[in-house]
Write an enzyme that holds these catalytic residues in place. Structure first.
Site, mmCIF file in Angstrom:
data_model
loop_
_atom_site.group_PDB
_atom_site.id
_atom_site.type_symbol
_atom_site.label_atom_id
_atom_site.label_comp_id
_atom_site.label_asym_id
_atom_site.label_seq_id
_atom_site.Cartn_x
_atom_site.Cartn_y
_atom_site.Cartn_z
ATOM 1 N N ARG A 236 0.864 -1.175 0.000
ATOM 2 C CA ARG A 236 0.000 0.000 0.000
ATOM 3 C C ARG A 236 0.907 1.233 0.000
ATOM 4 N NH1 ARG A 236 -2.151 -3.502 3.979
ATOM 5 N NH2 ARG A 236 -4.247 -4.275 3.470
ATOM 6 N N LYS A 261 -2.100 -1.947 7.552
ATOM 7 C CA LYS A 261 -3.504 -1.677 7.826
ATOM 8 C C LYS A 261 -3.988 -2.543 8.992
ATOM 9 C CE LYS A 261 -7.902 -1.052 5.466
ATOM 10 N NZ LYS A 261 -8.629 -1.168 4.197
ATOM 11 N N HIS A 325 -2.220 2.101 -5.909
ATOM 12 C CA HIS A 325 -2.922 0.895 -5.453
ATOM 13 C C HIS A 325 -3.169 -0.092 -6.597
ATOM 14 C CE1 HIS A 325 -4.532 -0.680 -1.729
ATOM 15 N NE2 HIS A 325 -5.515 -1.238 -2.422
ATOM 16 N N ARG A 328 -0.504 -2.673 -6.593
ATOM 17 C CA ARG A 328 -0.752 -3.720 -5.587
ATOM 18 C C ARG A 328 -1.762 -4.746 -6.121
ATOM 19 N NH1 ARG A 328 -1.210 -4.954 0.092
ATOM 20 N NH2 ARG A 328 -3.362 -5.331 0.735
ATOM 21 N N HIS A 351 -4.152 -9.430 4.206
ATOM 22 C CA HIS A 351 -5.613 -9.443 4.343
ATOM 23 C C HIS A 351 -6.028 -10.256 5.570
ATOM 24 C CE1 HIS A 351 -6.376 -8.618 -0.230
ATOM 25 N NE2 HIS A 351 -6.137 -7.522 0.456
ATOM 26 N N TYR A 360 -9.619 -11.327 -6.463
ATOM 27 C CA TYR A 360 -8.684 -11.362 -7.594
ATOM 28 C C TYR A 360 -8.968 -12.521 -8.548
ATOM 29 C CZ TYR A 360 -6.290 -7.795 -4.947
ATOM 30 O OH TYR A 360 -6.013 -6.635 -4.258
#
Length: 376
Positions: A236, A261, A325, A328, A351, A360
Site C-alpha cells: 500500500r 492496515k 494501489h 498492488r 488481508h 482477484y
C-alpha cells in the site's frame, strides 16, 4: 420456575446529559422493579424508560434485576472498534493550521485527539474530519451532543440526493459514530442507522507489459525503486512511505511491513531486481532513516508517490488513470495467474480474510482461459 425476563440497555443523550435507556417487554415484575430505580423517566422520543448514566445507577440495575431478568449489554459496552485504520502516524496538526470561515464549526479538539491516539492513517483522518465537519455544520444551530438518529438519517438522505457514493455514505456513518461511540464513550448508540450496501467493485489491474512500461518511464533511480517496490512487494502507498532502511532484509529476500492496515506487521517478497536497484539508489541518495525521504530527511509524502506513478504511466502512454494501489492489485493478480496459492497471496497482502483476497479470482485471466466462448 418462571422463565427469566429480558431487558436491554442503550445509550441515550438529551438535556446535555448521558442516560441509560432500558428496553423491555411489558411484565408486571419488571415494571415494578424499574419504578424502584433512581428517578426513572419515560422518553417519548426514544420510546423507553431511562435513568441517568452513572456507575452507581448501572450497578443498581444489575442488583435490582439479578435473578429476575437477563440484562443485555451488547449495545451498551464496547465490543469492537468502529474501524481499524491504525496504520499511520495519527498526524492531525494540519487541521488546526488551516484557515476556515468565521461561521465554520471545526472538529472538536477531543475528536482530533482520539484520531491521533489511535494513529489513524492520514487519508482516514482527512475523511473522518471532512465528513464529521459536514455533519456538524449541517446543524450549526444545534449542540453536537443533542443530535440523534433522526438528524443523522436526514443528513444521509441529503447526501443521497447529492448523489454521494455508497462508500462516501459509509465513511460519513463511520465518522459520526466515531464521535459518539469512541470520543463520547457511548458504544452502539446509533443502533438504528441503516448503512448502504457496500459496492462490489472489481479491482483495476494492469498487464505485466504495462507495469514494465511504467517502470521504464520513471525519471530516476529513486522513482524507479518506488514503483518497483509498490508492484513487486504488493505494498500500500502508506506502507511504502513508512518503510525504514532496516525493513529491507537482503539475506532472506523479504520486506518487513511494520504497522500495516489494522496495525499489523507482515513480511512480503523482495525482488532480486529491486534489491540491485535499491543498492544503486542507496549509494546515490544516502537515506538516513526512512527508505524514501523528502527534503531535509523528512518522510516521503503520499502525494509525491501518487504523482510519480501517474507521470510515469502518462509517459508510457497508458490511457487509463493509474494509481499506486493499482500496482498492488496487479501484483496479486499476476501472482494468481502464475499459479500462486490464494492463501499465500492473502499473507503477502496482509488481508484478514481470504474472502478479501478471493476478489482477484474475478479478474485473473486464467479463470477464463479454459472456458470456450459460445460464439467460437
Amino acid at each position: 420456575m418462571e422463565k427469566l425476563q429480558n431487558i436491554t440497555l442503550r445509550h441515550l443523550y438529551f438535556n446535555e446529559e448521558k442516560y441509560i435507556g432500558i428496553q423491555f417487554y411489558p411484565h408486571k415484575v419488571v415494571q415494578a422493579l424499574i419504578k424502584e430505580l433512581p428517578e426513572p423517566k419515560w422518553s417519548k422520543e426514544h420510546n423507553m424508560v431511562c435513568i441517568k448514566n452513572t456507575p452507581q445507577n448501572l450497578t443498581a440495575i444489575f442488583n435490582k434485576f439479578k435473578g429476575v431478568a437477563w440484562v443485555n449489554c451488547s449495545y451498551f459496552f464496547k465490543n469492537r472498534p468502529v474501524n481499524t485504520h491504525g496504520d499511520g502516524s495519527g498526524d492531525v496538526s494540519w487541521v488546526e493550521k488551516r484557515r476556515t470561515a468565521k461561521d465554520y464549526r471545526p472538529c472538536p479538539h477531543e475528536y482530533l485527539q482520539k484520531l491521533a491516539l489511535k494513529k489513524y492513517s492520514s487519508s482516514t483522518i482527512r475523511s473522518y474530519v471532512m465528513y464529521f465537519e459536514r455533519f456538524i455544520n449541517h446543524y450549526k444551530h444545534l449542540e453536537i451532543n443533542s443530535l440523534n438518529e433522526l438528524h443523522i438519517r436526514a443528513f444521509l438522505e441529503q447526501m443521497v440526493k447529492n448523489k454521494s457514493s455508497n462508500s462516501a455514505l459509509n465513511m460519513a456513518v463511520n465518522a459520526i459514530k466515531f464521535y459518539f461511540e469512541i470520543v463520547q464513550d457511548m458504544p452502539n448508540r446509533f443502533y438504528e442507522i441503516e448503512r448502504p450496501n457496500k459496492e462490489q467493485k472489481l479491482p483495476k489491474v494492469l498487464s505485466k507489459e504495462e507495469v514494465k512500461a511504467i517502470i521504464a518511464n520513471t525519471n530516476n533511480i529513486k522513482h524507479r525503486c518506488i514503483v518497483e517496490l509498490l508492484y513487486s512487494a504488493g505494498l500500500r502507498r502508506s506502507e511504502l512511505i513508512n518503510l525504514k532502511i532496516s525493513d529491507i532484509n537482503s539475506d532472506r529476500m523479504m520486506v518487513r511491513v511494520e504497522g500495516g492496515k489494522g496495525n499489523k506487521d507482515r513480511f512480503t517478497l523482495l525482488s532480486a531486481t529491486v534489491l540491485a536497484n535499491l543498492r544503486r539508489y542507496f549509494v546515490q541518495c544516502k537515506p538516513k532513516t526512512y527508505l524514501f525521504e523528502g527534503v531535509g530527511e523528512a518522510q516521503y509524502s503520499a502525494a509525491s508517490v501518487k504523482a510519480i506513478v501517474s507521470k510515469a504511466a502518462k509517459k508510457a502512454k497508458i490511457l487509463k488513470l493509474v494509481s499506486p494501489h493499482m500496482l498492488r492489485h496487479s501484483f496479486a493478480t499476476h501472482l494468481l495467474e502464475s499459479g500462486a496459492d490464494l492463501r499465500q497471496i492473502q499473507i503477502l497482502l496482509g488481508h484478514n480474510s481470504l474472502k478479501t483476497t478471493e476478489i482477484y479470482t474475478h479478474v485473473a485471466s486464467h479463470t477464463f482461459n479454459n472456458i470456450k466462448n459460445p460464439l467460437d
